[in-house]
Motif scaffolding. Sequence first.
Motif, PDB file in Angstrom:
ATOM      1  N   SER A  16     -76.117 -11.572 -35.216  1.00 39.45           N
ATOM      2  CA  SER A  16     -77.446 -11.875 -35.760  1.00 39.45           C
ATOM      3  C   SER A  16     -78.457 -12.194 -34.668  1.00 39.45           C
ATOM      4  N   ARG A  17     -77.972 -12.415 -33.435  1.00 41.46           N
ATOM      5  CA  ARG A  17     -78.851 -12.816 -32.332  1.00 41.46           C
ATOM      6  C   ARG A  17     -78.925 -11.687 -31.306  1.00 41.46           C
ATOM      7  N   THR A  18     -79.902 -10.819 -31.436  1.00 42.70           N
ATOM      8  CA  THR A  18     -80.059  -9.707 -30.501  1.00 42.70           C
ATOM      9  C   THR A  18     -81.380  -9.786 -29.744  1.00 42.70           C
ATOM     10  N   LEU A  19     -82.122 -10.877 -29.924  1.00 40.87           N
ATOM     11  CA  LEU A  19     -83.395 -11.064 -29.222  1.00 40.87           C
ATOM     12  C   LEU A  19     -83.616 -12.553 -29.019  1.00 40.87           C
ATOM     13  N   SER A  20     -84.172 -12.909 -27.868  1.00 45.61           N
ATOM     14  CA  SER A  20     -84.470 -14.309 -27.595  1.00 45.61           C
ATOM     15  C   SER A  20     -85.795 -14.411 -26.854  1.00 45.61           C
ATOM     16  N   LEU A  21     -86.390 -15.597 -26.911  1.00 46.11           N
ATOM     17  CA  LEU A  21     -87.631 -15.830 -26.162  1.00 46.11           C
ATOM     18  C   LEU A  21     -87.386 -15.660 -24.665  1.00 46.11           C
ATOM     19  N   ARG A  22     -86.232 -16.073 -24.208  1.00 48.56           N
ATOM     20  CA  ARG A  22     -85.910 -15.945 -22.785  1.00 48.56           C
ATOM     21  C   ARG A  22     -85.952 -14.487 -22.352  1.00 48.56           C
ATOM     22  N   SER A  23     -85.337 -13.605 -23.164  1.00 47.51           N
ATOM     23  CA  SER A  23     -85.304 -12.188 -22.798  1.00 47.51           C
ATOM     24  C   SER A  23     -86.693 -11.564 -22.840  1.00 47.51           C
ATOM     25  N   ILE A  24     -87.545 -12.019 -23.767  1.00 53.69           N
ATOM     26  CA  ILE A  24     -88.904 -11.485 -23.871  1.00 53.69           C
ATOM     27  C   ILE A  24     -89.701 -11.832 -22.626  1.00 53.69           C
ATOM     28  N   TYR A  25     -89.668 -13.096 -22.214  1.00 56.80           N
ATOM     29  CA  TYR A  25     -90.457 -13.516 -21.053  1.00 56.80           C
ATOM     30  C   TYR A  25     -89.830 -13.036 -19.741  1.00 56.80           C
ATOM     31  N   LYS A  26     -88.509 -12.876 -19.723  1.00 58.38           N
ATOM     32  CA  LYS A  26     -87.862 -12.351 -18.528  1.00 58.38           C
ATOM     33  C   LYS A  26     -88.236 -10.889 -18.305  1.00 58.38           C
ATOM     34  N   ALA A  27     -88.346 -10.115 -19.389  1.00 58.19           N
ATOM     35  CA  ALA A  27     -88.730  -8.704 -19.271  1.00 58.19           C
ATOM     36  C   ALA A  27     -90.187  -8.553 -18.836  1.00 58.19           C
ATOM     37  N   GLY A  28     -91.048  -9.478 -19.283  1.00 58.92           N
ATOM     38  CA  GLY A  28     -92.425  -9.490 -18.802  1.00 58.92           C
ATOM     39  C   GLY A  28     -93.425  -8.751 -19.675  1.00 58.92           C
ATOM     40  N   GLU A  29     -94.672  -8.803 -19.231  1.00 62.47           N
ATOM     41  CA  GLU A  29     -95.810  -8.258 -19.977  1.00 62.47           C
ATOM     42  C   GLU A  29     -95.720  -6.740 -20.145  1.00 62.47           C
ATOM     43  N   GLU A  30     -95.342  -6.035 -19.087  1.00 59.60           N
ATOM     44  CA  GLU A  30     -95.322  -4.575 -19.148  1.00 59.60           C
ATOM     45  C   GLU A  30     -94.292  -4.072 -20.150  1.00 59.60           C
ATOM     46  N   ALA A  31     -93.135  -4.724 -20.195  1.00 61.03           N
ATOM     47  CA  ALA A  31     -92.091  -4.325 -21.149  1.00 61.03           C
ATOM     48  C   ALA A  31     -92.545  -4.599 -22.584  1.00 61.03           C
ATOM     49  N   ALA A  32     -93.233  -5.732 -22.795  1.00 59.71           N
ATOM     50  CA  ALA A  32     -93.759  -6.033 -24.126  1.00 59.71           C
ATOM     51  C   ALA A  32     -94.802  -5.006 -24.542  1.00 59.71           C
ATOM     52  N   TYR A  33     -95.657  -4.620 -23.592  1.00 63.74           N
ATOM     53  CA  TYR A  33     -96.680  -3.609 -23.871  1.00 63.74           C
ATOM     54  C   TYR A  33     -96.040  -2.282 -24.266  1.00 63.74           C
ATOM     55  N   ARG A  34     -94.975  -1.880 -23.564  1.00 65.28           N
ATOM     56  CA  ARG A  34     -94.294  -0.635 -23.892  1.00 65.28           C
ATOM     57  C   ARG A  34     -93.649  -0.700 -25.275  1.00 65.28           C
ATOM     58  N   THR A  35     -93.181  -1.883 -25.655  1.00 68.52           N
ATOM     59  CA  THR A  35     -92.601  -2.050 -26.990  1.00 68.52           C
ATOM     60  C   THR A  35     -93.636  -1.753 -28.063  1.00 68.52           C
ATOM     61  N   PHE A  36     -94.857  -2.268 -27.872  1.00 69.22           N
ATOM     62  CA  PHE A  36     -95.920  -2.016 -28.845  1.00 69.22           C
ATOM     63  C   PHE A  36     -96.302  -0.542 -28.869  1.00 69.22           C
ATOM     64  N   CYS A  37     -96.311   0.099 -27.706  1.00 67.25           N
ATOM     65  CA  CYS A  37     -96.612   1.538 -27.671  1.00 67.25           C
ATOM     66  C   CYS A  37     -95.551   2.337 -28.424  1.00 67.25           C
ATOM     67  N   GLU A  38     -94.286   1.984 -28.218  1.00 64.06           N
ATOM     68  CA  GLU A  38     -93.199   2.703 -28.874  1.00 64.06           C
ATOM     69  C   GLU A  38     -93.218   2.510 -30.383  1.00 64.06           C
ATOM     70  N   MET A  39     -93.613   1.321 -30.841  1.00 59.29           N
ATOM     71  CA  MET A  39     -93.696   1.065 -32.276  1.00 59.29           C
ATOM     72  C   MET A  39     -94.938   1.709 -32.893  1.00 59.29           C
ATOM     73  N   ARG A  40     -96.004   1.853 -32.086  1.00 51.19           N
ATOM     74  CA  ARG A  40     -97.235   2.470 -32.599  1.00 51.19           C
ATOM     75  C   ARG A  40     -97.076   3.989 -32.712  1.00 51.19           C
ATOM     76  N   TRP A  41     -96.428   4.595 -31.714  1.00 57.70           N
ATOM     77  CA  TRP A  41     -96.290   6.063 -31.683  1.00 57.70           C
ATOM     78  C   TRP A  41     -94.831   6.461 -31.514  1.00 57.70           C
ATOM     79  N   PRO A  42     -93.963   6.099 -32.469  1.00 60.63           N
ATOM     80  CA  PRO A  42     -92.531   6.412 -32.332  1.00 60.63           C
ATOM     81  C   PRO A  42     -92.240   7.907 -32.342  1.00 60.63           C
ATOM     82  N   GLU A  43     -93.065   8.678 -33.064  1.00 55.93           N
ATOM     83  CA  GLU A  43     -92.816  10.112 -33.164  1.00 55.93           C
ATOM     84  C   GLU A  43     -93.146  10.842 -31.864  1.00 55.93           C
TER      85      GLU A  43
END
Length: 325
Positions: A16-43
């Motif tokens: 049930s635990r596949t995401l944590s705040l630690r992993s989000i901040y460790k990956a950084g801003e650019e990785a978070a930005y890419r996540t939003f891009c992938e969710m916006r334009w998955p196709e």
Amino acid sequence: MEMMTMAQHFLLSAASRTLSLRSIYKAGEEAAYRTFCEMRWPENGGEAVCPRCGHEETYDISTRRKFKCKACHHHFSVTSGTIFASRKMDFVDLLAAICIIVNASKGVSMVQLSRDLDCQYKTAFVLAHKLREAMAQEVHTGEVLDGHVEVDGAYFGGHIRPANRREDRKDRRLRIHQTGKRRVVVAFRERHGDTVPFVAKSEADGVELAKVHVDRMATISADEASHWDLLHAGWDVQRINHSEAYSLNGVHTNWVESFFSRLRRMIEGQHHFVSPQYLHQYANHAAWLEDNRRTDNGSLARGLVAEAMGAPVSRQWKGYWQRAA
């Protein structure tokens, strides 16, 4: 001697635990930005697609995190035209906020969220309501419920504080002493299916709602409240008298009561007060959590990002505090 072991509850398991705040901040801003891009334009593999003309070739203005369409020359960002339009929060903080909200199985207070994100209470308040608006897209899909559906209602709000002196106190059960702010959440829940809540002034309004949202071939479970008698004219209805038993020979409304239990604890334990104007959003939030209770938090967070990216600009919450000031 073989030892007896109990099956571990899903929410207590590592699955049930596949995401944590630690992993989000460790990956950084650019990785978070890419996540939003992938969710916006998955196709398109996360590559920008013009929201105006649909052209798939764009110029990447990386210094501003903007795109320019090669066909119509429209400038846009990953959040343009979505529920996060005009956002100022960093993407890593936005993703962290989503993680916190999906992790809170009974909701999170806006004071706590604002402290966790180190932002103003106003920012946390509007962000959470925008996410609830995105959740509503999954809850209210417009599909008619079928199979076996449970229906019930629960009242929220409208508390009247009694006077200090006993001789000054009023009978708060009388209509003339009501505040007019009390509302009922009527919920329909398919067994092993979806939960769909509505806000009304009377539980009896659920009969008319059933005519629109429950298939005529479905069977319905309801309690012994007299207004549910009208359901017998259109459906095969099973009734349970809660003054005698909560479940009898397989007849019960325990699934929909589970939703109400979560909603009550959300409102009473976290938010303490909910305006009738926004009660529907909290009901949708509780329904979304209830229907996804066996989904790992990483999938929940990515799903909520995708729903937010697919939701249009919020007419209710964009510029809310400017209007409310």
